[in-house]
Design an enzyme around this catalytic site. Sequence first.
Site, mmCIF file in Angstrom:
data_model
loop_
_atom_site.group_PDB
_atom_site.id
_atom_site.type_symbol
_atom_site.label_atom_id
_atom_site.label_comp_id
_atom_site.label_asym_id
_atom_site.label_seq_id
_atom_site.Cartn_x
_atom_site.Cartn_y
_atom_site.Cartn_z
ATOM 1 N N HIS A 305 0.865 -1.187 0.000
ATOM 2 C CA HIS A 305 0.000 0.000 0.000
ATOM 3 C C HIS A 305 0.900 1.235 0.000
ATOM 4 O O HIS A 305 1.928 1.251 0.677
ATOM 5 C CB HIS A 305 -0.875 -0.018 1.264
ATOM 6 C CG HIS A 305 -1.744 1.189 1.420
ATOM 7 N ND1 HIS A 305 -1.560 2.108 2.428
ATOM 8 C CD2 HIS A 305 -2.806 1.632 0.702
ATOM 9 C CE1 HIS A 305 -2.489 3.050 2.336
ATOM 10 N NE2 HIS A 305 -3.254 2.796 1.298
ATOM 11 N N ASN A 306 0.518 2.274 -0.758
ATOM 12 C CA ASN A 306 1.336 3.503 -0.813
ATOM 13 C C ASN A 306 2.812 3.165 -0.987
ATOM 14 O O ASN A 306 3.668 3.642 -0.242
ATOM 15 C CB ASN A 306 1.145 4.344 0.464
ATOM 16 C CG ASN A 306 -0.230 4.982 0.546
ATOM 17 O OD1 ASN A 306 -0.983 4.973 -0.433
ATOM 18 N ND2 ASN A 306 -0.580 5.517 1.689
ATOM 19 N N GLU A 335 1.350 -0.139 -5.438
ATOM 20 C CA GLU A 335 0.364 0.912 -5.664
ATOM 21 C C GLU A 335 1.047 2.159 -6.223
ATOM 22 O O GLU A 335 2.125 2.548 -5.757
ATOM 23 C CB GLU A 335 -0.343 1.262 -4.348
ATOM 24 C CG GLU A 335 -1.450 2.278 -4.561
ATOM 25 C CD GLU A 335 -2.135 2.681 -3.266
ATOM 26 O OE1 GLU A 335 -3.261 3.202 -3.359
ATOM 27 O OE2 GLU A 335 -1.558 2.505 -2.189
ATOM 28 N N ASP A 337 -0.012 6.085 -7.019
ATOM 29 C CA ASP A 337 -0.952 7.214 -7.011
ATOM 30 C C ASP A 337 -0.423 8.272 -7.973
ATOM 31 O O ASP A 337 0.639 8.851 -7.720
ATOM 32 C CB ASP A 337 -1.039 7.822 -5.603
ATOM 33 C CG ASP A 337 -1.980 7.048 -4.696
ATOM 34 O OD1 ASP A 337 -2.372 5.937 -5.082
ATOM 35 O OD2 ASP A 337 -2.311 7.553 -3.608
ATOM 36 N N HIS A 350 1.322 11.114 -2.462
ATOM 37 C CA HIS A 350 0.064 10.941 -1.744
ATOM 38 C C HIS A 350 -0.705 12.251 -1.849
ATOM 39 O O HIS A 350 -0.343 13.239 -1.214
ATOM 40 C CB HIS A 350 0.347 10.578 -0.281
ATOM 41 C CG HIS A 350 -0.799 9.882 0.388
ATOM 42 N ND1 HIS A 350 -1.874 10.560 0.884
ATOM 43 C CD2 HIS A 350 -1.048 8.571 0.617
ATOM 44 C CE1 HIS A 350 -2.734 9.690 1.411
ATOM 45 N NE2 HIS A 350 -2.254 8.486 1.254
ATOM 46 N N GLU A 384 -3.854 4.383 -9.101
ATOM 47 C CA GLU A 384 -4.842 5.335 -8.586
ATOM 48 C C GLU A 384 -4.686 6.580 -9.448
ATOM 49 O O GLU A 384 -3.801 7.406 -9.210
ATOM 50 C CB GLU A 384 -4.574 5.628 -7.104
ATOM 51 C CG GLU A 384 -4.820 4.453 -6.187
ATOM 52 C CD GLU A 384 -6.279 4.020 -6.183
ATOM 53 O OE1 GLU A 384 -7.160 4.871 -6.401
ATOM 54 O OE2 GLU A 384 -6.536 2.821 -5.974
#
Length: 765
Positions: A305-306, A335, A337, A350, A384
């Site tokens: 995650h992240n 991930e 973003d 983020h 994302e």
Amino acid sequence: MASLLQGRLPINQDLLLMQKGMLMRKVRSKSWKKLRYYRLQDDGMTVWHARQAGGRAKPSFSISDVETVRGGHESELLRNLAEEFPLEQGFTIVFHGRRSNLDLVANSVEEAQVWMQGLQLLVDFVTNMDQQERLDQWLSDWFQRGDKNQDGRMSFGEVQRLLHLMNVEMDQEHAFQLFQTADTSQSGTLEGEEFVEFYKSLTKRAEVQELFENFSSDGQKLTLLEFVDFLQEEQKEGERASDLALELIDRHEPSDSGKLRHVLSLDGFLSYLCSKDGDIFNPTCLPIYQDMTQPLNHYFINSSHNTYLVGDQLCGQSSVEGYIRALKRGCRCVEVDIWDGPNGEPVVYHGHTLTSRIPFKDVVAAIAQYAFQTSDYPVILSLENHCSWEQQEMIAHHLTEILGEQLLSTTLDGQLPTQLPSPEELRRKILVKGKKLRTLEEDLEEEEEEPEESELEGEQEAELELEAQFESEPQELSPRSKDKKKKVKAILCPALSALVVYLKAVSFYSFAHSREHYRFYEISSFSEAKAKSLIKESGNEFVQHNTWQLSRVYPGGLRTDSSNYNPQEFWNAGCQMVAMNMQTAGLEMDLCDGLFRQNAGCGYVLKPDFLRDAQSSFHPERPISPSKAQTLLIQVISGQQLPKVDDSKEGSIVDPLVRVEIFGVRPDTARQETSYVENNGFNPYWGQTLCFRVLVPELALLRFVVKDYDWKSRNDFVGQYTLPWNCMQQGYRHIHLLSKDGISLHPASIFVHICIREGIEGVES
């Protein structure tokens, strides 16, 4: 003492120059660049630094801390300073675990080469050390620390100080007797080999000697038949014991005559018990041992995650290092973003926070380089996407150009599949998970036709919903509340949409809605809170859902410190991609590392059969005890060379206790611990038996934790080891401890006896 290893160290011009020392720039950021004098110590195993040549030196790092050395071109930081320093003069020392990299710039390309080549030579040497060489190295390190005046010999005063450093509280008279016995030269000091003898007398293992004598008729050796008896009765090796006994004698018996006569001495027996052969982790689970030809949704997938963060989620640093570390530790789902960046180039960070930004193309380049270094099985990019149409086109361009053949951009055979492909079929492929304009069926129907202008306009009218709030993951909303909620609406670019093949992201409404409207190649993401409530309310439906569709679970938005949840409860429901903040060490990451330690650490673990059966009646909250319920008896016998909790406290010695924790379905989750042993981290003895009952062993993980007892505050962490139940060997086993970061604490271990019995009779819950 250095002579113990120096005879085996490679003689090399680079190492000799490193031992003379060199002035280099240590670089931490664009503004922090300081000159430091680095020197390889005479032991060839530690590097010290000072502010200048001849200045007061301090230890910088041990070669055993180093994972690899990278050139300046591969350093994110040094690339940003390319106008100041030629990249060829820079290099990066990458450490095991979560320790920050060390970026250095030498005064010339030649000096950089000396350090890069020399360090890599030493790292390779350490990696290939056998058990004895590693022990010699460990002793050499301690000798260096204890030999205060650095004269290559140790007085009794220095030995006493060293015992404190080594976690030993010993009667002074007894210590002096051992010291005198070891001092064969009668010089009043101990030199290299004498120190080794002193160490051996310190580490005599009475519990191992007793075990040896139980099976040896003369107390001197184990004959082949006696050793076979031990392997069958205690180690539960079964029919293979005879062949295995010959192999083990050949591998561990130090004397050639013993090998010829097929007998095992006490030293050989101890060598076997302390080796990988005597480890608690079953060696048959170390290579790829599972069926890798089942559809992707039948596996637990090591997920991050992240991934771009190496700090917290509010103002931590974003770095390609996050991707490199995750991929090298076997992570298979990362991930990304993505937001609009300057000059038409998308950036990764983020959103709506102060975290730093990295160019998307740098992330893709790092993934291209590191995706398959640890595992050949497929890597999933969980996108994302928060970008405008133009920058989405740039995303598609970078993915296609940089990943090339690695990128999966259509179904494997160009045909419409009936189920997800297997990890085996997707070897060395990178898959994109994200929003998609159309169905896979529509894509395949029109793949050979060029879309006309009017069709493209129609596609542009399709709206992609992007969350513009702090939590970057898709929210699970009912259709009604979804209509009410304000959203930023953007258009999904067809070029990016086309790159999503088997992993089309869709919003989750209900299990009934998914069954009615969704296809097997569509995937939903769940916040931890949503997944928890679904497990509670509809655990069996969730299990059945995960037999035909992939699920990704991610940490809640309030975890701004990048803390983790317990992944076990989501694995219990068959959720495949349970995403972890890999930059954060602790119990939760120990469980993740423990589960994925098996199957060659390839990042894919086959789910138990009851989590792959579409008609499964399994409910993770109310598991019906299957016939395979088992009782586990663990005798925690002794500990060996446990490290200090705080090296700075020279006077304090640990008071160790062992806690055994079981993680699995709720009724199986339990913990028990031994009493503590006062003032002895060197060779504590517990001899206590702990008993557990386990209803669903197929889902259970065991975590062994050593703690330093403290009556005034929380017990301090010393070391841990976590493994799946099905990878545990029975009998007398050593558990080799790992640090919080998952790095070996060699030679620290605990010695246990494991016994598994079928059924749960007579065990209290």
